[in-house]
Design an enzyme around this catalytic site. Structure first.
Site, PDB file in Angstrom:
ATOM      1  N   PRO A 177      33.852  34.200  46.857  1.00  7.81           N
ATOM      2  CA  PRO A 177      33.449  32.814  47.121  1.00  7.81           C
ATOM      3  C   PRO A 177      33.139  32.035  45.838  1.00  7.81           C
ATOM      4  CG  PRO A 177      32.411  34.265  48.704  1.00  7.81           C
ATOM      5  CD  PRO A 177      33.134  35.152  47.736  1.00  7.81           C
TER       6      PRO A 177
ATOM      7  N   GLY B 141      51.865  40.506  39.497  1.00  2.00           N
ATOM      8  CA  GLY B 141      51.832  39.562  40.611  1.00  2.00           C
ATOM      9  C   GLY B 141      52.503  38.242  40.262  1.00  2.00           C
TER      10      GLY B 141
ATOM     11  N   THR C 209      45.631  38.687  50.701  1.00  2.00           N
ATOM     12  CA  THR C 209      46.952  38.750  51.332  1.00  2.00           C
ATOM     13  C   THR C 209      47.173  40.150  51.891  1.00  2.00           C
ATOM     14  OG1 THR C 209      47.862  37.064  49.874  1.00  2.00           O
ATOM     15  CG2 THR C 209      49.441  38.604  50.863  1.00  2.00           C
TER      16      THR C 209
ATOM     17  N   GLY D 157      36.814  32.318  41.590  1.00  2.00           N
ATOM     18  CA  GLY D 157      38.210  32.028  41.913  1.00  2.00           C
ATOM     19  C   GLY D 157      39.054  32.179  40.666  1.00  2.00           C
ATOM     20  N   SER D 158      39.472  31.054  40.082  1.00  2.00           N
ATOM     21  CA  SER D 158      40.251  31.115  38.833  1.00  2.00           C
ATOM     22  C   SER D 158      39.488  31.888  37.769  1.00  2.00           C
ATOM     23  CB  SER D 158      40.532  29.695  38.327  1.00  2.00           C
ATOM     24  OG  SER D 158      41.205  28.948  39.308  1.00  2.00           O
TER      25      SER D 158
ATOM     26  N   GLU E  70      47.848  33.853  42.072  1.00  2.00           N
ATOM     27  CA  GLU E  70      48.186  34.571  40.811  1.00  2.00           C
ATOM     28  C   GLU E  70      48.003  33.679  39.594  1.00  2.00           C
ATOM     29  OE1 GLU E  70      48.441  37.495  41.570  1.00  2.00           O
ATOM     30  OE2 GLU E  70      49.315  37.539  43.562  1.00  2.00           O
ATOM     31  N   GLY E  71      46.954  32.874  39.596  1.00  2.00           N
ATOM     32  CA  GLY E  71      46.712  31.939  38.498  1.00  2.00           C
ATOM     33  C   GLY E  71      47.336  30.605  38.843  1.00  2.00           C
TER      34      GLY E  71
HETATM   35  C1  LIG Z   1      47.542  32.120  50.769  1.00  2.00           C
HETATM   36  C2  LIG Z   1      46.673  32.686  49.682  1.00  2.00           C
HETATM   37  C3  LIG Z   1      46.739  34.030  49.398  1.00  2.00           C
HETATM   38  C4  LIG Z   1      45.905  34.592  48.417  1.00  2.00           C
HETATM   39  N1  LIG Z   1      45.951  35.944  48.203  1.00  2.00           N
HETATM   40  C5  LIG Z   1      45.029  36.512  47.359  1.00  2.00           C
HETATM   41  C6  LIG Z   1      44.964  37.939  47.237  1.00  2.00           C
HETATM   42  O1  LIG Z   1      45.769  38.690  47.808  1.00  2.00           O
HETATM   43  N2  LIG Z   1      43.969  38.466  46.457  1.00  2.00           N
HETATM   44  C7  LIG Z   1      43.075  37.671  45.785  1.00  2.00           C
HETATM   45  O2  LIG Z   1      42.214  38.214  45.101  1.00  2.00           O
HETATM   46  N3  LIG Z   1      43.124  36.321  45.878  1.00  2.00           N
HETATM   47  C8  LIG Z   1      44.080  35.720  46.662  1.00  2.00           C
HETATM   48  N4  LIG Z   1      44.138  34.350  46.784  1.00  2.00           N
HETATM   49  C9  LIG Z   1      43.161  33.539  46.074  1.00  2.00           C
HETATM   50  C10 LIG Z   1      43.748  32.824  44.880  1.00  2.00           C
HETATM   51  O3  LIG Z   1      44.072  33.729  43.863  1.00  2.00           O
HETATM   52  C11 LIG Z   1      42.684  31.801  44.428  1.00  2.00           C
HETATM   53  O4  LIG Z   1      42.661  30.820  45.431  1.00  2.00           O
HETATM   54  C12 LIG Z   1      42.987  31.213  43.088  1.00  2.00           C
HETATM   55  O5  LIG Z   1      42.698  32.156  42.082  1.00  2.00           O
HETATM   56  C13 LIG Z   1      42.180  29.951  42.822  1.00  2.00           C
HETATM   57  O6  LIG Z   1      40.822  30.169  43.065  1.00  2.00           O
HETATM   58  P1  LIG Z   1      40.001  29.124  43.988  1.00  2.00           P
HETATM   59  O7  LIG Z   1      40.753  28.940  45.255  1.00  2.00           O
HETATM   60  O8  LIG Z   1      38.622  29.608  44.064  1.00  2.00           O
HETATM   61  O9  LIG Z   1      40.088  27.754  43.215  1.00  2.00           O
HETATM   62  P2  LIG Z   1      39.184  27.291  41.951  1.00  2.00           P
HETATM   63  O10 LIG Z   1      39.212  28.335  40.908  1.00  2.00           O
HETATM   64  O11 LIG Z   1      37.886  26.814  42.433  1.00  2.00           O
HETATM   65  O12 LIG Z   1      40.045  26.062  41.415  1.00  2.00           O
HETATM   66  C14 LIG Z   1      40.031  24.791  42.062  1.00  2.00           C
HETATM   67  C15 LIG Z   1      40.914  23.850  41.266  1.00  2.00           C
HETATM   68  O13 LIG Z   1      40.403  23.732  39.923  1.00  2.00           O
HETATM   69  C16 LIG Z   1      41.411  24.116  38.996  1.00  2.00           C
HETATM   70  N5  LIG Z   1      40.789  24.845  37.893  1.00  2.00           N
HETATM   71  C17 LIG Z   1      39.992  25.941  37.973  1.00  2.00           C
HETATM   72  N6  LIG Z   1      39.622  26.336  36.740  1.00  2.00           N
HETATM   73  C18 LIG Z   1      40.231  25.505  35.855  1.00  2.00           C
HETATM   74  C19 LIG Z   1      40.289  25.420  34.437  1.00  2.00           C
HETATM   75  N7  LIG Z   1      39.649  26.302  33.644  1.00  2.00           N
HETATM   76  N8  LIG Z   1      41.023  24.421  33.871  1.00  2.00           N
HETATM   77  C20 LIG Z   1      41.712  23.548  34.656  1.00  2.00           C
HETATM   78  N9  LIG Z   1      41.696  23.574  36.008  1.00  2.00           N
HETATM   79  C21 LIG Z   1      40.978  24.547  36.596  1.00  2.00           C
HETATM   80  C22 LIG Z   1      42.384  25.002  39.754  1.00  2.00           C
HETATM   81  O14 LIG Z   1      43.682  24.969  39.189  1.00  2.00           O
HETATM   82  C23 LIG Z   1      42.354  24.360  41.137  1.00  2.00           C
HETATM   83  O15 LIG Z   1      43.248  23.261  41.142  1.00  2.00           O
HETATM   84  C24 LIG Z   1      45.002  33.762  47.698  1.00  2.00           C
HETATM   85  C25 LIG Z   1      44.967  32.381  47.971  1.00  2.00           C
HETATM   86  C26 LIG Z   1      45.795  31.850  48.943  1.00  2.00           C
HETATM   87  C27 LIG Z   1      45.738  30.370  49.226  1.00  2.00           C
END
Ligand SMILES: Cc1cc2nc3c(=O)[nH]c(=O)nc-3n(C[C@H](O)[C@H](O)[C@H](O)COP(=O)(O)OP(=O)(O)OC[C@H]3O[C@@H](n4cnc5c(N)ncnc54)[C@H](O)[C@@H]3O)c2cc1C
Length: 385
Positions: free
Chosen positions: A129, A238, A159, A132-133, A360-361
């Site tokens: 939660p 990935g 996934t 993320g990134s 995947e980033g």
């Molecule tokens: C269908 C689906 C399948 C997935 N499968 C997996 C899986 O199998 N395993 C797993 O672990 N995760 C999985 N994910 C999660 C996915 O890897 C994350 O959603 C992703 O890493 C982004 O994290 P977040 O959603 O928390 O967004 P956030 O990190 O909160 O980012 C929100 C926005 O801010 C931007 N942002 C964040 N940091 C920066 C920065 N430093 N500079 C500029 N912009 C930035 C991002 O690009 C994005 O536009 C999945 C997601 C989806 C939608």
């Protein structure tokens, strides 16, 4: 999900062979997987029979693959047919790669043959939660108690999380982040299906909660404290798979657009005779080739063992994912109102492609990595020897 099929081994995975399989077995079912939000066991067995679940590892490493260029063809072709299946193949390949590279002998003897055969499917549990990134902020914990590790934490967006047999989980130990291979049926693992995702709807995404989940001492893979390095290595695989899958989406958009433009008449001419439609088709065709070449470059650098493959993969993923979204958007446009209906697959391509810009980033993260590398390395040229 358990299947009983023996894997094929040593496939060269020619485009003709894998393409025919995708046309026959995957394409006809993709819309249904998307509509139902799940795949079925029979397609897992069909993939197993062709050795696709083990293709990330070469035959020499106990897999069924023939190198990264062949793997790119497999993941491109599967992605052309169904992004949900390609996503499941991606995360399984990531878990198998991690097991092979960093797993204990005990973990390998327990899981590897089953994973190569597709009898045990893998998933990748990194996102949380609040992490993320910035996955280095992960909060899931693992503490040592005698011969066991005890895991607690909350993973999101896994996934294949609804059907996986083995979970690659990242958690923080007293020393630092570490990676674990966890039996998905272990006590203390709770899966919550995620409904209503924009794209890759058949990939059976789940939230997974670990509550006092006890696993053996051999469940840790790689040294304690090396979890972030392992996550980075696994994410490279990935990203590579997603980039190849996006080339498949681009190719599918091209095929759909050409087919429709060759049939539909408006203004006294076929769509293909209108210059603005030609611009759409030319752009998709060009970007498809460019994305495929970027993936092949990353593949060749991987096969050559070059560290330059990491950046080549980021560039390929960024270009392929953004191009796939643009191509799918244009393909919907070219189909007019029918592009907004279930009559044609282009709406699904657009929903699936958008997911590729996040997983995947994200595209923004790739931009940060690419720009940082370009500035540090003074925009040097990378050649494949
Ligand atoms: C269908 C689906 C399948 C997935 N499968 C997996 C899986 O199998 N395993 C797993 O672990 N995760 C999985 N994910 C999660 C996915 O890897 C994350 O959603 C992703 O890493 C982004 O994290 P977040 O959603 O928390 O967004 P956030 O990190 O909160 O980012 C929100 C926005 O801010 C931007 N942002 C964040 N940091 C920066 C920065 N430093 N500079 C500029 N912009 C930035 C991002 O690009 C994005 O536009 C999945 C997601 C989806 C939608």
């Amino acid at each position: 999900m358990t299947v009983q099929t023996e894997p094929a081994v040593g496939h060269a995975f020619s485009r003709a062979e894998i393409g025919a399989f995708v046309d026959e077995v995957v394409v006809p079912r993709a819309a249904e997987f998307d509509r139902l939000g799940r795949i079925d066991a029979s397609i897992v067995a069909e993939f197993a029979a062709r050795g696709l679940w083990g293709a990330v590892l070469s035959v020499a490493d106990g897999g069924t693959g023939a190198g990264m260029t062949a793997l790119a063809t497999v993941h491109e072709e599967v992605g052309r047919g169904c992004s949900s299946m390609r996503s499941l193949l991606t995360v399984h390949s990531m878990a198998l790669y991690a097991l092979d590279r960093w797993g204990t002998e005990a973990a390998k003897s327990r899981w590897k043959a089953h994973m190569v055969a597709g009898a045990a499917l893998g998933a990748f549990c990194l996102t949380e939660p609040e992490a993320g990134s910035d996955f280095a902020a992960l909060q899931a914990s693992a503490r040592r108690e005698g011969d066991e590790w005890v895991l607690d934490g909350h993973k999101l967006w896994v996934t294949g999380g609804q059907l996986a047999d083995v979970l690659l989980v990242f958690a923080r130990t007293a020393v630092g982040p570490a990676a674990f291979l966890v039996d998905a049926a272990a006590p203390g693992v709770r899966r919550i299906p995620v409904e209503g995702i924009t794209g890759t709807r058949g990939s059976q995404v789940a939230e997974i909660v670990f509550e006092n989940c006890r696993v053996g001492s051999d469940a840790i893979i790689g040294p304690e404290g090396m979890g972030l390095a392992i996550a980075t290595g696994v994410l490279d695989i990935g990203r590579f798979s997603v980039a190849a899958g996006c080339v498949g989406i681009l190719q599918a958009c091209l095929q759909a657009s050409v087919s429709y433009a060759n049939k539909r008449h408006q203004g006294g001419a076929l769509l293909r005779e209108h210059q603005l439609v030609q611009q759409i088709i030319a752009t998709i065709a060009t970007n498809t080739r460019a994305a495929r070449l970027l993936v092949w470059q990353a593949a060749q650098l991987k096969d050559a063992g070059s560290p330059d493959t990491i950046m080549a993969t980021c560039i390929a993923k960024q270009f392929a994912a953004t191009s796939a979204v643009a191509a799918a958007n244009d393909a919907v446009q070219l189909h007019g109102a029918r592009g907004c209906s279930d009559e044609f697959p282009v709406g699904r391509y657009l929903r699936d492609a958008k997911v590729m810009e996040i997983i995947e980033g994200s595209t923004q993260l790739q931009h940060v990595l690419i720009a940082t590398d370009a500035c540090q390395n003074r925009a040097r040229v990378v050649d494949v020897e």
